[in-house]
Motif scaffolding. Structure first.
Motif, PDB file in Angstrom:
ATOM      1  N   PRO A   1       0.837  -1.215   0.000  1.00 57.06           N
ATOM      2  CA  PRO A   1       0.000   0.000   0.000  1.00 57.06           C
ATOM      3  C   PRO A   1       0.863   1.253   0.000  1.00 57.06           C
ATOM      4  O   PRO A   1       1.877   1.322   0.703  1.00 57.06           O
ATOM      5  CB  PRO A   1      -0.797  -0.136   1.306  1.00 57.06           C
ATOM      6  CG  PRO A   1      -0.870  -1.610   1.531  1.00 57.06           C
ATOM      7  CD  PRO A   1       0.449  -2.160   1.060  1.00 57.06           C
ATOM      8  N   GLY A   2       0.450   2.211  -0.828  1.00 62.18           N
ATOM      9  CA  GLY A   2       1.230   3.442  -0.986  1.00 62.18           C
ATOM     10  C   GLY A   2       2.247   3.375  -2.096  1.00 62.18           C
ATOM     11  O   GLY A   2       2.840   4.404  -2.454  1.00 62.18           O
TER      12      GLY A   2
ATOM     13  N   SER B   1     -12.583   6.894  -8.029  1.00 63.31           N
ATOM     14  CA  SER B   1     -11.736   6.281  -7.002  1.00 63.31           C
ATOM     15  C   SER B   1     -10.238   6.349  -7.321  1.00 63.31           C
ATOM     16  O   SER B   1      -9.424   6.113  -6.433  1.00 63.31           O
ATOM     17  CB  SER B   1     -12.138   4.828  -6.777  1.00 63.31           C
ATOM     18  OG  SER B   1     -12.006   4.085  -7.972  1.00 63.31           O
TER      19      SER B   1
ATOM     20  N   ARG C   1      -4.517   9.804  -8.678  1.00 61.87           N
ATOM     21  CA  ARG C   1      -3.540   8.757  -8.371  1.00 61.87           C
ATOM     22  C   ARG C   1      -3.066   8.021  -9.629  1.00 61.87           C
ATOM     23  O   ARG C   1      -1.911   7.584  -9.687  1.00 61.87           O
ATOM     24  CB  ARG C   1      -4.141   7.737  -7.403  1.00 61.87           C
ATOM     25  CG  ARG C   1      -4.572   8.322  -6.078  1.00 61.87           C
ATOM     26  CD  ARG C   1      -4.959   7.223  -5.071  1.00 61.87           C
ATOM     27  NE  ARG C   1      -6.096   6.424  -5.510  1.00 61.87           N
ATOM     28  CZ  ARG C   1      -6.057   5.105  -5.684  1.00 61.87           C
ATOM     29  NH1 ARG C   1      -4.936   4.430  -5.477  1.00 61.87           N
ATOM     30  NH2 ARG C   1      -7.149   4.458  -6.063  1.00 61.87           N
TER      31      ARG C   1
ATOM     32  N   SER D   1       0.208   5.774  -5.164  1.00 57.62           N
ATOM     33  CA  SER D   1      -0.564   5.731  -3.917  1.00 57.62           C
ATOM     34  C   SER D   1      -1.550   4.579  -3.929  1.00 57.62           C
ATOM     35  O   SER D   1      -2.734   4.733  -3.592  1.00 57.62           O
ATOM     36  CB  SER D   1      -1.306   7.059  -3.699  1.00 57.62           C
ATOM     37  OG  SER D   1      -0.393   8.143  -3.667  1.00 57.62           O
TER      38      SER D   1
ATOM     39  N   LYS E   1      -3.792   1.371  -3.221  1.00 57.19           N
ATOM     40  CA  LYS E   1      -4.553   0.940  -2.057  1.00 57.19           C
ATOM     41  C   LYS E   1      -4.946  -0.530  -2.221  1.00 57.19           C
ATOM     42  O   LYS E   1      -5.056  -1.014  -3.351  1.00 57.19           O
ATOM     43  CB  LYS E   1      -5.820   1.787  -1.928  1.00 57.19           C
ATOM     44  CG  LYS E   1      -5.573   3.286  -1.861  1.00 57.19           C
ATOM     45  CD  LYS E   1      -6.892   4.051  -1.852  1.00 57.19           C
ATOM     46  CE  LYS E   1      -6.667   5.544  -1.806  1.00 57.19           C
ATOM     47  NZ  LYS E   1      -7.953   6.296  -1.792  1.00 57.19           N
ATOM     48  N   PRO E   2      -5.214  -1.225  -1.133  1.00 51.98           N
ATOM     49  CA  PRO E   2      -5.654  -2.624  -1.254  1.00 51.98           C
ATOM     50  C   PRO E   2      -6.873  -2.784  -2.164  1.00 51.98           C
ATOM     51  O   PRO E   2      -6.993  -3.790  -2.872  1.00 51.98           O
ATOM     52  CB  PRO E   2      -5.972  -3.014   0.187  1.00 51.98           C
ATOM     53  CG  PRO E   2      -5.053  -2.166   0.998  1.00 51.98           C
ATOM     54  CD  PRO E   2      -4.979  -0.854   0.266  1.00 51.98           C
ATOM     55  N   GLU E   3      -7.747  -1.806  -2.177  1.00 52.36           N
ATOM     56  CA  GLU E   3      -8.944  -1.893  -3.022  1.00 52.36           C
ATOM     57  C   GLU E   3      -8.646  -1.729  -4.511  1.00 52.36           C
ATOM     58  O   GLU E   3      -9.540  -1.901  -5.344  1.00 52.36           O
ATOM     59  CB  GLU E   3     -10.004  -0.872  -2.583  1.00 52.36           C
ATOM     60  CG  GLU E   3      -9.489   0.544  -2.439  1.00 52.36           C
ATOM     61  CD  GLU E   3      -9.134   0.896  -1.005  1.00 52.36           C
ATOM     62  OE1 GLU E   3      -8.512   0.052  -0.313  1.00 52.36           O
ATOM     63  OE2 GLU E   3      -9.471   2.030  -0.590  1.00 52.36           O
ATOM     64  N   ASP E   4      -7.416  -1.410  -4.856  1.00 44.88           N
ATOM     65  CA  ASP E   4      -7.010  -1.387  -6.262  1.00 44.88           C
ATOM     66  C   ASP E   4      -6.644  -2.779  -6.777  1.00 44.88           C
ATOM     67  O   ASP E   4      -6.390  -2.950  -7.972  1.00 44.88           O
ATOM     68  CB  ASP E   4      -5.804  -0.458  -6.460  1.00 44.88           C
ATOM     69  CG  ASP E   4      -6.121   0.997  -6.169  1.00 44.88           C
ATOM     70  OD1 ASP E   4      -5.292   1.666  -5.528  1.00 44.88           O
ATOM     71  OD2 ASP E   4      -7.201   1.463  -6.584  1.00 44.88           O
TER      72      ASP E   4
ATOM     73  N   VAL F   1      -2.307  -5.363  -4.235  1.00 40.51           N
ATOM     74  CA  VAL F   1      -1.798  -4.371  -3.298  1.00 40.51           C
ATOM     75  C   VAL F   1      -2.001  -4.917  -1.884  1.00 40.51           C
ATOM     76  O   VAL F   1      -3.131  -5.047  -1.410  1.00 40.51           O
ATOM     77  CB  VAL F   1      -2.515  -3.021  -3.452  1.00 40.51           C
ATOM     78  CG1 VAL F   1      -1.886  -1.978  -2.526  1.00 40.51           C
ATOM     79  CG2 VAL F   1      -2.468  -2.561  -4.898  1.00 40.51           C
TER      80      VAL F   1
END
Length: 115
Positions: A14-15, A62, A66, A84, A86-89, A113
């Motif tokens: 993440p990140g 979303s 980014r 950036s 995120k786990p949801e990506d 991620v």
């Protein structure tokens, strides 16, 4: 027959950042739009980013700020720079080309991620 081949996926924390690439077997100038879609397990495929022939871009809310879609007409490549993350990506990401009612797809590349 058009072939689209994605690359650049993988595991990232993440990140972190990743850059996806899509090699297209013919001139991308022949397409109206080029896009990146993604599909997470149990979810429908969604449009992530789109670039028109004229260079206009559109992003799902979303990922705005980014992700950046770009293209190289000389090399017939389309890119998706992702920052950036995120786990949801996490999803399989697909390159797509649209021309006159026909959509062409790549085989997809997995982006995970996770820490």
């Amino acid at each position: 027959q058009v072939q689209l081949v994605e690359s650049g996926g993988g595991l990232v924390q993440p990140g972190g950042s990743l850059k996806l690439s899509c090699a297209v077997s013919r001139s991308i100038a022949s397409f109206n739009d080029m896009g990146w879609y993604r599909q997470a397990p149990g979810k429908q495929r969604e449009l992530v980013a789109l670039i028109t022939y004229d260079g206009l871009t559109n992003y799902v809310d979303s990922v705005k700020g980014r992700f950046t879609i770009s293209r190289d007409f000389a090399k017939n490549w389309v890119y998706l720079q992702m920052t950036s993350l995120k786990p949801e990506d996490t999803a399989v990401y697909y390159c797509s080309a649209y021309q006159s009612g026909a959509n062409y797809w790549g085989q997809g590349t997995q982006v995970t991620v996770s820490s």
